[in-house]
Design a protein around this motif. Sequence first.
Motif, short mmCIF file in Angstrom:
data_model
loop_
_atom_site.label_atom_id
_atom_site.label_comp_id
_atom_site.label_asym_id
_atom_site.label_seq_id
_atom_site.Cartn_x
_atom_site.Cartn_y
_atom_site.Cartn_z
N PHE A 239 0.81 -1.22 0.00
CA PHE A 239 0.00 0.00 0.00
C PHE A 239 0.86 1.28 0.00
N PRO A 240 1.92 1.36 0.81
CA PRO A 240 2.77 2.56 0.72
C PRO A 240 3.42 2.73 -0.66
N ALA A 241 3.82 1.61 -1.30
CA ALA A 241 4.44 1.71 -2.62
C ALA A 241 3.44 2.22 -3.66
N LEU A 242 2.19 1.75 -3.58
CA LEU A 242 1.18 2.20 -4.54
C LEU A 242 0.87 3.68 -4.36
N ALA A 243 0.86 4.14 -3.11
CA ALA A 243 0.56 5.55 -2.84
C ALA A 243 1.61 6.49 -3.42
N ARG A 244 2.81 5.97 -3.66
CA ARG A 244 3.88 6.80 -4.23
C ARG A 244 3.80 6.88 -5.75
N LYS A 245 2.98 6.05 -6.39
CA LYS A 245 2.86 6.05 -7.85
C LYS A 245 1.81 7.07 -8.27
N ARG A 246 2.19 8.01 -9.11
CA ARG A 246 1.30 9.07 -9.56
C ARG A 246 1.25 9.09 -11.09
N PRO A 253 -11.74 11.24 -8.95
CA PRO A 253 -11.26 12.32 -8.10
C PRO A 253 -9.75 12.25 -7.87
N GLU A 254 -9.22 13.25 -7.16
CA GLU A 254 -7.78 13.38 -7.00
C GLU A 254 -7.14 12.13 -6.42
N GLY A 255 -7.82 11.47 -5.49
CA GLY A 255 -7.25 10.27 -4.86
C GLY A 255 -6.96 9.15 -5.84
N ALA A 256 -7.65 9.15 -6.98
CA ALA A 256 -7.45 8.10 -7.98
C ALA A 256 -6.30 8.39 -8.92
N ARG A 257 -5.57 9.48 -8.71
CA ARG A 257 -4.40 9.76 -9.53
C ARG A 257 -3.19 8.96 -9.06
N GLN A 258 -3.37 8.14 -8.05
CA GLN A 258 -2.34 7.20 -7.64
C GLN A 258 -2.83 5.78 -7.93
N THR A 260 -4.09 2.15 -6.94
CA THR A 260 -4.90 1.72 -5.80
C THR A 260 -5.09 0.20 -5.82
N LEU A 261 -5.35 -0.32 -4.62
CA LEU A 261 -5.68 -1.74 -4.46
C LEU A 261 -6.83 -1.83 -3.48
N ASN A 262 -7.90 -2.50 -3.88
CA ASN A 262 -9.03 -2.75 -2.99
C ASN A 262 -9.10 -4.24 -2.71
N ILE A 263 -9.27 -4.58 -1.43
CA ILE A 263 -9.52 -5.97 -1.06
C ILE A 263 -11.02 -6.19 -1.18
N ARG A 296 -6.21 -1.18 -9.45
CA ARG A 296 -6.40 -0.19 -10.51
C ARG A 296 -5.04 0.45 -10.79
N PHE A 297 -4.65 0.44 -12.07
CA PHE A 297 -3.31 0.90 -12.40
C PHE A 297 -3.33 1.98 -13.47
N LEU A 298 -2.19 2.62 -13.63
CA LEU A 298 -2.06 3.84 -14.40
C LEU A 298 -1.47 3.56 -15.77
#
Length: 427
Positions: A239-246, A253-258, A260-263, A296-298
Amino acid sequence: MKDRLRAEIEARREDLIALTQDLIRIPTLNPPGRHYRDICDYLDRRLLHAGFETELIRATGAPGDSDKYPRWNIVARRAGKHPGDCVHFNSHTDVVEVGHGWTTDPFGGAVIDGRIYGRGACDMKGGLAASIIAAEAFIDLCPDFSGAIEISGTADEESGGFGGVAYLAERGYFDPARVQHVIIPEPLNKDRVCLGHRGVWWAEIETRGEIAHGSMPFLGDCAVRHMGAVLDEMERSLFPALARKRTEMPVVPEGARQSTLNINSIHGGEPEQEADYTGLPSPCVPDRCRMVVDRRFLIEENIDEVQAEITDLLDRIGARRANFDYGLRELHRVLPSMTDRDAPIVTSVARAVEEVMGRAPDFVVSPGTYDQKHIDRIGRLKNCIAYGPGILDLAHKPDEYVGIDDMVEAAQVMALSLHDLLGPKPA
C-alpha cells in the motif's frame, strides 16, 4: 441552426423526462440480467418510429448469457442523404442492484425538485435518453445531414460488458471503417469530457493449510492465519508503494491519480450457512482462504509489473513463513485507455460544451473502467469519449437521480456535436 437545435431540444423537455422515466421503469438488474429484451423492444419501437433501421442482437454464448437471462442488445442506424462519417452513441441498459436506504421507489422514475429518481437514472438511462432526443432533434432540423447516426443499447457493462459492447466489437460493429466517432453518455458531469480510464487487474489469492479439530489447531495448519500474513505484508509494503505512484492522466477524483488496491472479499473456513440455520459452526481449522483483490493501475504502469508486485509479495512471505502455500489466479484484466486531446470527437464535444455552457470543459479520466475499453482494444477505434449528464458520485447509490436541466444541456451538446460532425460544411 445551432440556436434552433438548442431551442428544439428545450421544446422536447417533457418528452425527455417521459423517455427517461420509461427506461427507469424497466428493471434491467444485473446480475442476473433481467428484462434486457424488454428494454431493447422498447428502444426498437421508439427508434423505428424515428426512421432508424434496427437490429436486435443476442450475445449468444457470452458470459452470463442463458435461455433464462439472454443478453440482448440493440443497434439502430439512420443513414444521411450524403456520404460522411458515422457518429455512434453507445449506452448500457443494465443497472446494478438496488441496495438499501432508498426513500423513493427505485423503479418509479419520480420527478422531485427538477430531478428524476431511480436506479439507473444517473448511470446511465438519463444519458441514453439524452442521446436519443439529441439525435431525433438533429434529424428533424437537419434532414440533409451527411454520414450516419447510430444509437446502441447494450448489456452487461456493470459486469464487464462481455455480453454487450465486447460481443458487438468482436463482430465488427465498432470497426473504424463502419464507425468513426463514439460518444458514451456515462455520467461524468455535463461540463466534463472523459478521455478514458485507468486499467484494472482482478485476481484471487488462495492460501492453503490443513484441516484439523479446532480444539487441537496444532495438528492442522490455519489458512486464515496465512492470509493474515498476506494482509500484513500488503499494509507494510504494497500500500505505501502504490501511494507513491502518480499519473499524468487527469483522473478524477484526486485520490485516484495514484495506483490503488481494494480488497474486494475474503472467505476462509466453513461456508456461511443459510439465514434460517440456528446451530453453531463445527470446530475445524480452515484449510483454505481466498481473497479477491481489485488493482487499478495507471497508463504509466505495465501489466506484467502489476502482477509481479503480488507474486513477489507472496514469494517474500513464503521465504520466511513455514508451510506457506498459495495459489494465484487472474480473474480479469483491462488495460488503461485514453483518447488524445486533439481527437476529432474530443474537439467537437468540447466546442459544443463551451457554446452551451459558456465555459471550456474539464478533461478527465475515469477512476473505473467502462465500455470504452472494448471499443478501443477490440474495435481498434480510438476516437471515443464518455460524455453525458449526471454526477458520477451518485452512481450505484441509494436515491440515485439525474437532473433534468443537466439532461437538457447534455442533449444540446450532443446535438451541436452532430451538427459539427455531420452537418453542412462552410463553402
